[in-house]
Every structure is written in C-alpha cells, then in structure tokens.
Design a protein around this motif. Structure first.
Motif, PDB file in Angstrom:
ATOM      1  N   LEU A 270       0.830  -1.218  -0.132  1.00 38.35           N
ATOM      2  CA  LEU A 270       0.099  -0.194  -0.290  1.00 38.35           C
ATOM      3  C   LEU A 270       0.261   0.949   0.177  1.00 38.35           C
ATOM      4  N   PRO A 271      -0.013   2.667  -0.688  1.00 39.19           N
ATOM      5  CA  PRO A 271       1.103   3.692  -0.170  1.00 39.19           C
ATOM      6  C   PRO A 271       1.350   3.618   1.458  1.00 39.19           C
ATOM      7  N   GLY A 272       2.526   5.026   1.115  1.00 34.20           N
ATOM      8  CA  GLY A 272       2.827   4.791   2.568  1.00 34.20           C
ATOM      9  C   GLY A 272       3.361   6.246   2.728  1.00 34.20           C
ATOM     10  N   TYR A 273       4.505   5.960   4.003  1.00 33.32           N
ATOM     11  CA  TYR A 273       5.259   7.535   4.174  1.00 33.32           C
ATOM     12  C   TYR A 273       6.617   6.512   4.559  1.00 33.32           C
ATOM     13  N   TYR A 274       8.017   7.238   3.710  1.00 33.73           N
ATOM     14  CA  TYR A 274       9.181   7.144   4.134  1.00 33.73           C
ATOM     15  C   TYR A 274       9.897   8.239   4.536  1.00 33.73           C
ATOM     16  N   LEU A 275      11.215   7.217   5.701  1.00 39.23           N
ATOM     17  CA  LEU A 275      11.835   8.841   5.735  1.00 39.23           C
ATOM     18  C   LEU A 275      13.037   7.451   5.756  1.00 39.23           C
ATOM     19  N   HIS A 276      14.237   8.527   5.404  1.00 36.86           N
ATOM     20  CA  HIS A 276      15.986   7.986   4.906  1.00 36.86           C
ATOM     21  C   HIS A 276      16.181   8.927   5.372  1.00 36.86           C
ATOM     22  N   LEU A 277      17.339   8.106   6.412  1.00 33.96           N
ATOM     23  CA  LEU A 277      18.241   9.041   7.581  1.00 33.96           C
ATOM     24  C   LEU A 277      19.769   8.639   6.702  1.00 33.96           C
ATOM     25  N   ALA A 278      21.041   9.606   5.837  1.00 32.23           N
ATOM     26  CA  ALA A 278      21.631   9.461   5.829  1.00 32.23           C
ATOM     27  C   ALA A 278      23.023  10.251   6.046  1.00 32.23           C
ATOM     28  N   GLY A 279      23.872  10.292   6.115  1.00 33.08           N
ATOM     29  CA  GLY A 279      25.407  11.590   6.007  1.00 33.08           C
ATOM     30  C   GLY A 279      25.427  12.617   4.999  1.00 33.08           C
ATOM     31  N   ASN A 280      26.289  13.380   5.131  1.00 37.46           N
ATOM     32  CA  ASN A 280      26.255  14.162   3.459  1.00 37.46           C
ATOM     33  C   ASN A 280      25.486  14.866   2.762  1.00 37.46           C
ATOM     34  N   ASN A 281      23.991  15.269   4.225  1.00 38.87           N
ATOM     35  CA  ASN A 281      22.975  15.829   2.999  1.00 38.87           C
ATOM     36  C   ASN A 281      22.090  14.784   2.367  1.00 38.87           C
ATOM     37  N   ASN A 282      22.051  13.931   2.516  1.00 35.35           N
ATOM     38  CA  ASN A 282      21.166  13.275   1.522  1.00 35.35           C
ATOM     39  C   ASN A 282      19.817  12.235   2.155  1.00 35.35           C
TER      40      ASN A 282
ATOM     41  N   TYR B 200       6.058   0.603  -6.827  1.00 35.64           N
ATOM     42  CA  TYR B 200       6.737  -0.024  -7.532  1.00 35.64           C
ATOM     43  C   TYR B 200       5.193  -1.104  -7.119  1.00 35.64           C
ATOM     44  N   PRO B 201       3.033  -1.099  -7.425  1.00 38.32           N
ATOM     45  CA  PRO B 201       2.729  -1.371  -6.932  1.00 38.32           C
ATOM     46  C   PRO B 201       3.204  -2.523  -8.215  1.00 38.32           C
ATOM     47  N   PRO B 202       2.274  -4.505  -8.477  1.00 38.33           N
ATOM     48  CA  PRO B 202       2.286  -5.182  -8.911  1.00 38.33           C
ATOM     49  C   PRO B 202       1.504  -5.313  -9.172  1.00 38.33           C
ATOM     50  N   ALA B 203       1.024  -5.864 -10.383  1.00 32.61           N
ATOM     51  CA  ALA B 203       0.167  -5.371 -11.779  1.00 32.61           C
ATOM     52  C   ALA B 203      -0.792  -5.449 -11.718  1.00 32.61           C
ATOM     53  N   PRO B 204      -1.983  -6.610 -10.544  1.00 29.98           N
ATOM     54  CA  PRO B 204      -3.596  -5.582 -10.188  1.00 29.98           C
ATOM     55  C   PRO B 204      -3.531  -4.197  -9.783  1.00 29.98           C
ATOM     56  N   GLU B 205      -2.453  -3.978  -8.889  1.00 29.10           N
ATOM     57  CA  GLU B 205      -3.057  -2.676  -8.451  1.00 29.10           C
ATOM     58  C   GLU B 205      -2.421  -1.812  -9.068  1.00 29.10           C
ATOM     59  N   LEU B 206      -0.696  -1.937 -10.018  1.00 33.05           N
ATOM     60  CA  LEU B 206      -0.755  -0.966 -10.776  1.00 33.05           C
ATOM     61  C   LEU B 206      -1.947  -0.191 -11.462  1.00 33.05           C
ATOM     62  N   LYS B 207      -2.326  -1.538 -12.756  1.00 31.16           N
ATOM     63  CA  LYS B 207      -3.949  -0.531 -13.186  1.00 31.16           C
ATOM     64  C   LYS B 207      -4.922  -0.408 -12.534  1.00 31.16           C
ATOM     65  N   ALA B 208      -5.144  -1.003 -11.428  1.00 32.55           N
ATOM     66  CA  ALA B 208      -6.080   0.020 -10.433  1.00 32.55           C
ATOM     67  C   ALA B 208      -5.774   1.185  -9.906  1.00 32.55           C
ATOM     68  N   VAL B 209      -5.159   1.466  -9.778  1.00 36.21           N
ATOM     69  CA  VAL B 209      -4.219   3.240 -10.234  1.00 36.21           C
ATOM     70  C   VAL B 209      -4.286   3.674 -11.225  1.00 36.21           C
ATOM     71  N   ARG B 210      -3.487   3.552 -11.738  1.00 34.82           N
ATOM     72  CA  ARG B 210      -3.807   4.290 -13.462  1.00 34.82           C
ATOM     73  C   ARG B 210      -5.234   3.841 -13.668  1.00 34.82           C
ATOM     74  N   GLN B 211      -5.974   3.251 -13.480  1.00 38.66           N
ATOM     75  CA  GLN B 211      -7.499   3.726 -13.595  1.00 38.66           C
ATOM     76  C   GLN B 211      -8.125   5.044 -12.602  1.00 38.66           C
ATOM     77  N   GLU B 212      -7.581   4.487 -12.119  1.00 33.60           N
ATOM     78  CA  GLU B 212      -8.285   5.777 -11.051  1.00 33.60           C
ATOM     79  C   GLU B 212      -7.590   6.926 -11.394  1.00 33.60           C
ATOM     80  N   ILE B 213      -7.026   6.917 -11.469  1.00 33.12           N
ATOM     81  CA  ILE B 213      -6.224   8.522 -12.342  1.00 33.12           C
ATOM     82  C   ILE B 213      -6.772   9.120 -13.351  1.00 33.12           C
TER      83      ILE B 213
ATOM     84  N   GLN C 138      -7.691  -0.674  -2.341  1.00 33.88           N
ATOM     85  CA  GLN C 138      -8.595  -0.632  -1.349  1.00 33.88           C
ATOM     86  C   GLN C 138     -10.048  -1.722  -1.467  1.00 33.88           C
ATOM     87  N   ASP C 139     -10.574  -0.837  -2.804  1.00 32.27           N
ATOM     88  CA  ASP C 139     -11.284  -1.642  -3.526  1.00 32.27           C
ATOM     89  C   ASP C 139     -11.204  -2.740  -4.237  1.00 32.27           C
ATOM     90  N   MET C 140     -10.396  -3.240  -4.488  1.00 29.91           N
ATOM     91  CA  MET C 140      -9.998  -3.964  -4.826  1.00 29.91           C
ATOM     92  C   MET C 140      -9.824  -5.411  -3.876  1.00 29.91           C
TER      93      MET C 140
END
Length: 229
Positions: free
Chosen positions: A99-111, A120-133, A222-224
């Motif tokens: 599912l969509p979410g929130y990502y936090l990436h901590l790294a040195g050197n201002n990265n 990269y959702p699986p094919a069925p989820e990818l298809k559903a999101v494209r249809q919604e858009i 979720q509708d799927m």
C-alpha cells in the motif's frame, strides 16, 4: 524516546558510506547499535504523533518499519555489504506493505529525505491506480499540481514507461501520469534539519502534506480488496 537524531548517528552513516566493508563495520558494531537505537527511538515518537492524522501509524513500533542494514548482494553487481542509510516505511502492514505509505531516509552528507506515495506496485494494483487516475484526473492534479505540494516536493517522481500503457490512448489527457510505474513525492532534508530539534515537526508536516496523495492512491487498491471479499 527522543525527538531528535544524534550527530553521532549521521556521522556513523557517513563513515559507513566511506568504509563499506565487514572489517570496518565489525570494529564499529557498538556505534551501529547506538545509532540504530537512536533511530528506533525517534521513530517511536514519530508514530505516536502520526496517529493523530494517519491510522496506519496505530499499533506499530519502530522495529515494524525499519529495513535491515545488510544488503542482499546475491544478484547485484554492487557487492557493498551494507546500506549506507537508515530507511523506515510507515504503511498498513508495516515495511513490506504494497500500500502507499510514508518513507523516511536518514543518511550522512546531506542525503536524507522524506517521501510518500506508491513504490512499484504489483500488476493488479498498478492497473487499479492507473484506472483511478484516468477516471479522476482533476482530483489527482489538484493534489500533485497544487502550489504548496510542488513547493515541498517538486514534480511527482518514479520510473515511467517509454510507451503508452496497454488499454490507453496516447492522446489521453492523463497520459503523463498514467505512464508512471511508481508515484513518489520526495522532499530533501539537509543535515542541519536532521540534527535540529525541529526534525520531528518537519517530518510530521511533510507527512501531513503527503496524506492526500497516499489516500488517493490507496483507495482503488482497497476497493480491489472489497470486491474480492
């Protein structure tokens, strides 16, 4: 729990990036454990505050969100044994969620950065999101093309098809967004921000701004599930 990331944590990650080998890591294992605990403690506070606007944060702990520091090098030309960052993903189902979410990436050197969306959702989820858009282009554009959103995150990022997705015409008004395989919004975090006492507030503000995007992308998936039930 802590509301801040220690300078020692970022220093360790920066030095790991420059000394990515087992000998160095084993010599500095105690520093890694200390940095990891600092990260988990920060995530505990983050989850507690996120519960006020994001149900996915409820019932989770920092250890549910974080990825292993050890890289899987079996099928990679890059044989560095360790990741040079700490990553945490907040979504229903924890770090392995599709599912969509929130990502936090901590790294040195201002990265460091925070991000949200669907990776990269699986094919069925990818298809559903494209249809919604396709069906709800105006609603999607109202989120990702809003001035405040673009000021924080810039343009939506993610790998795109070079051709037109199957079932869509190249003249489709939504074709730019339909070509994406992932829909990600990214906000850089400087070392100064990461080490400040404003980090928790900054991450929370960024994640609140990402919630409309995540909610939009999550609805068709979720509708799927509802249709399958």
């Amino acid at each position: 729990m802590t509301e801040s990331i220690s300078k020692d944590t970022l220093t360790f990650l920066a030095e790991l990036a420059a000394n990515n080998n087992r000998e160095w890591f084993n010599e500095h294992k105690a520093r890694y454990q200390q940095a990891r605990q600092n990260h988990l403690s920060f995530l505990g506070n983050l989850l507690q505050e996120m519960q006020h606007f994001e149900p996915a944060a409820r019932g989770q702990q920092g250890k549910d969100l974080v990825y292993r520091i050890y890289r899987d090098v079996r099928f990679s030309n890059d044989k560095r044994p360790y990741k040079d960052h700490f990553g945490a993903y907040i979504a229903e189902g924890g770090r392995k969620s599709v599912l969509p979410g929130y990502y936090l990436h901590l790294a040195g050197n201002n990265n460091s950065f925070l991000a949200g969306g669907l990776w990269y959702p699986p094919a069925p989820e990818l298809k559903a999101v494209r249809q919604e858009i396709d069906y709800s282009l105006d609603a999607f554009k109202a989120i990702v093309e809003a001035d405040d959103f673009r000021k924080r995150f810039g343009e939506i990022q993610g790998e795109q098809l070079k051709t037109t997705p199957k079932g869509y015409d190249k003249e489709n008004p939504a074709i730019h967004y339909l070509r994406f395989k992932s829909w990600n919004a990214v906000m850089p975090l400087s070392d100064n921000v990461v080490l400040s006492d404003k980090l928790l507030e900054t991450v929370l503000d960024g994640f609140r701004a990402l919630k409309p995007l995540n909610d939009f992308l999550k609805a068709p998936i979720q509708d799927m599930g509802a249709e399958d039930a």
